[in-house]
Design a protein around this motif. Structure first.
Motif, PDB file in Angstrom:
ATOM      1  N   ALA A 189      -6.754  -4.898  -5.033  1.00 48.65           N
ATOM      2  CA  ALA A 189      -6.034  -3.966  -5.842  1.00 48.65           C
ATOM      3  C   ALA A 189      -4.786  -4.448  -6.304  1.00 48.65           C
ATOM      4  O   ALA A 189      -4.484  -4.189  -7.664  1.00 48.65           O
ATOM      5  N   PRO A 207       1.026  -1.053   0.135  1.00 48.50           N
ATOM      6  CA  PRO A 207      -0.051  -0.131  -0.047  1.00 48.50           C
ATOM      7  C   PRO A 207       0.818   1.287  -0.151  1.00 48.50           C
ATOM      8  O   PRO A 207       2.027   1.311   0.529  1.00 48.50           O
ATOM      9  N   HIS A 215     -10.740   4.399  -7.784  1.00 49.89           N
ATOM     10  CA  HIS A 215      -9.613   4.795  -8.631  1.00 49.89           C
ATOM     11  C   HIS A 215      -8.370   4.676  -7.802  1.00 49.89           C
ATOM     12  O   HIS A 215      -8.018   5.432  -6.705  1.00 49.89           O
ATOM     13  N   CYS A 216      -7.463   4.049  -8.359  1.00 51.60           N
ATOM     14  CA  CYS A 216      -6.045   3.953  -7.837  1.00 51.60           C
ATOM     15  C   CYS A 216      -4.999   4.402  -8.680  1.00 51.60           C
ATOM     16  O   CYS A 216      -5.067   4.213 -10.015  1.00 51.60           O
ATOM     17  N   THR A 217      -4.021   4.983  -8.015  1.00 47.30           N
ATOM     18  CA  THR A 217      -2.738   5.391  -8.795  1.00 47.30           C
ATOM     19  C   THR A 217      -1.619   4.416  -8.409  1.00 47.30           C
ATOM     20  O   THR A 217      -1.620   4.250  -7.055  1.00 47.30           O
ATOM     21  N   ILE A 248       0.447   0.982  -4.219  1.00 46.41           N
ATOM     22  CA  ILE A 248      -0.911   1.217  -4.571  1.00 46.41           C
ATOM     23  C   ILE A 248      -1.703   2.449  -3.808  1.00 46.41           C
ATOM     24  O   ILE A 248      -1.602   2.356  -2.453  1.00 46.41           O
ATOM     25  N   GLU A 249      -2.020   3.364  -4.542  1.00 45.99           N
ATOM     26  CA  GLU A 249      -2.591   4.622  -3.657  1.00 45.99           C
ATOM     27  C   GLU A 249      -4.151   4.564  -4.157  1.00 45.99           C
ATOM     28  O   GLU A 249      -4.241   5.061  -5.261  1.00 45.99           O
ATOM     29  N   PRO A 250      -5.096   4.215  -3.212  1.00 51.00           N
ATOM     30  CA  PRO A 250      -6.434   4.322  -3.678  1.00 51.00           C
ATOM     31  C   PRO A 250      -6.770   5.857  -3.489  1.00 51.00           C
ATOM     32  O   PRO A 250      -6.583   6.629  -2.576  1.00 51.00           O
ATOM     33  N   HIS A 251      -7.885   6.450  -4.264  1.00 48.88           N
ATOM     34  CA  HIS A 251      -8.340   7.756  -4.155  1.00 48.88           C
ATOM     35  C   HIS A 251     -10.013   7.494  -3.887  1.00 48.88           C
ATOM     36  O   HIS A 251     -10.644   7.216  -4.578  1.00 48.88           O
ATOM     37  N   SER A 252     -10.267   7.515  -2.547  1.00 43.61           N
ATOM     38  CA  SER A 252     -11.607   7.306  -1.939  1.00 43.61           C
ATOM     39  C   SER A 252     -11.830   8.056  -0.811  1.00 43.61           C
ATOM     40  O   SER A 252     -10.981   8.253  -0.032  1.00 43.61           O
TER      41      SER A 252
END
Ligand code: ADP
Length: 490
Positions: free
Chosen positions: A118, A42, A72-74, A88-92
């Motif tokens: 992810a 993560p 959405h993840c970057t 993994i960077e989630p945007h939520s």
């Protein structure tokens, strides 16, 4: 072979305990042996960004299905001391990994179920097809479940999974919402006792049990602990499922990263040394005393470095401090606890002993200082109630510091009592006690301190014996490769 590690920790970028060390050390060893290793983690806001080289976005739009929508993840890529890592960077709204801490939240199972999903989605979308995916602890134990129940049917039918359990106590107990969120669904199917249904709580699923049932091979971190997990209460309710799957379960002793832990090259210690220049170790002892405000007296220094957790026998650690002082030794401690009660207890103890010139307690986490403590102390004490493997005793041995340990888990596999072991004298390297009580601890400390004071030459032999052991990743690296080969050909 192409191996992908999926884990919640990696030393030194995101390390809480031994898990981080193991993921780094094993990955490094596998690469040295010519295999290709990638690590997925993560992207925690609190990770040590200064330990990542060349961090940059590598995959912009990873959409991870979650409930009926997608998050959405970057994905970032960077090197951690040479290891290839994806973050993994989630945007939520959930803000899963932007919480200024690695663990300790009420939605922990959701955070790591999401991360695991992810990681699989990332492998799937990028067309990566590792021969083996190696997962660690409950946090990533759902990976084989999702791989073999979902992703396998979307083309990911070649990877095999090896799952390593570093700590049976934390298993990831959750409700049906995890099944709905990850897309596994079908509660009736997964709540079944032969799959993820928790043996002690029929209204819950158990991530770790899923890891055991679905993985191609399951390991824990020492042979002794593999036995304890199956036959004693140390399996925390998983003994039965381990028994059912015994054909694919075994113990592999962890290694220590001898590049990071090497008294001959260590940049964090005052004077470097090896078994034939052992006198130099005592320069470190002086430096440690200065750093910790201890007086210069003809006394051994006994140390404790580690988490202050019930598992580590906190009441015995506390007793060890007083017993050491009473028997003519000095004591240093470096440790911290996320549990407020334990932390407060040790802060109080620190204040209480503040004026004592033979004792210093450092409450906190300090990687650099830990090196000086291993190098400058004469002994370490580890009175653990349970200890799946334990790295501290192996690091101590490497630094010529004699371990005094309780006979449990990996401590049994690595420390051999000077007076009572069945091994030949030149293979004995420490002191071992059996009962987790004051007399047990005292019996071992009494003998260790006594030998240091009365028979310094004998003590020195013990030091040299310990330094001769090879607890590097060399052997465990080969053990894991054998396991990977075994499951790959199944
Ligand atoms: P666990 O995984 O149960 O925490 P291990 O013995 O397997 O225990 O690994 C502990 C590792 O973490 C060792 O490398 C030890 O030196 C390090 N460590 C633990 N606590 C601290 C601390 N407070 N400061 C520095 N290093 C620590």
């Amino acid at each position: 072979m192409f191996i992908v590690m999926v884990a919640s920790e990696l030393a030194p970028v995101a390390k809480v305990g031994g898990l981080g060390d193991v993921v780094f050390g094993l990955s490094r060893e596998l690469e040295i042996r010519g295999h290709s290793v990638e690590i997925i983690l993560p992207k925690y806001d609190c990770m040590r960004h200064d330990q990542v080289w060349g961090l940059g976005v590598t995959y912009q739009d990873l959409w991870v299905p979650w409930y009926t929508g997608a998050i959405h993840c970057t994905v970032y890529f960077g090197f951690v001391h040479g290891r290839k890592c994806f973050f993994i960077e989630p945007h939520s709204q959930d803000n899963f990994f932007n919480r200024c801490a690695y663990y300790g939240f009420t939605d922990e199972h959701m955070r790591f179920a999401f991360f695991t999903k992810a990681a699989l989605e990332f492998l799937h979308k990028t067309g990566k097809r590792p021969d083996v995916i190696h997962t660690h602890d409950w946090q990533t134990a759902l990976l084989p479940v999702m791989l073999f129940e979902m992703y396998k049917f979307q083309g990911m039918d070649t990877p095999r999974v090896c799952h390593t359990i570093h700590n049976f106590k934390h298993q990831g107990i959750a409700g049906a919402n995890v099944l709905w969120a990850t897309g596994l669904g079908r509660p009736d199917y997964y709540f079944h006792r032969d799959r993820l249904g928790d043996d002690l709580n029929t209204t819950a699923i158990n991530f770790m049990k899923g890891g055991i049932v679905y993985s191609n091979f399951v390991t824990t971190v020492s042979p002794q602990h593999a036995w304890e997990a199956r036959f004693t209460d140390q399996g925390y309710g998983l003994g039965h499922v381990l028994h059912t799957h015994q054909g694919k379960f075994g113990g592999v002793l962890n290694g220590v990263d001898y590049d990071m832990w090497n008294p001959e090259t260590d940049p964090h210690i005052a004077e470097r040394y090896n078994a034939s220049t052992i006198e130099q170790k005592y320069v470190n002892k002086d430096t440690l005393r200065e750093r910790m405000w201890l007086r210069k007296e003809f006394k051994p220094i006994i140390a404790y470095v580690g988490r202050l957790d019930q598992q580590k026998g906190v009441h015995l650690i506390r007793h060890a401090i007083f017993y050491a002082l009473e028997r003519g030794a000095q004591f240093v401690l470096l440790g911290s606890s996320p549990e407020l009660g334990i932390n407060n207890e040790f802060w109080q103890l620190k204040h209480h002993l503040n004026e004592n010139p033979d004792c210093h307690l450092e409450i906190g986490y300090d990687e650099e200082l830990s090196h000086l403590i291993y190098a400058g102390s004469d002994m370490v004490v580890l009175p653990s109630l349970f200890e799946p493997c334990g790295l501290t005793q192996m690091i101590a041995l490497r630094y010529g510091t004699v371990p005094i340990v309780r006979a449990v888990g990996g401590l049994v596999d690595t420390v051999f009592d000077r007076d009572h072991s069945g091994r030949p004298p030149e293979e004995r390297n420490g002191y071992v006690f059996h009962h987790a009580d004051f007399p047990g601890l005292e019996s071992a400390m009494y003998r260790a301190i006594g030998l240091w004071h009365e028979y310094p030459e004998e003590f020195r032999k013990l030091v040299v014996n310990g330094m001769g052991y090879d607890y590097s990743w060399n052997r465990p690296g080969q053990d894991y490769l054998n396991i990977y080969e075994l499951i790959r050909n199944k």
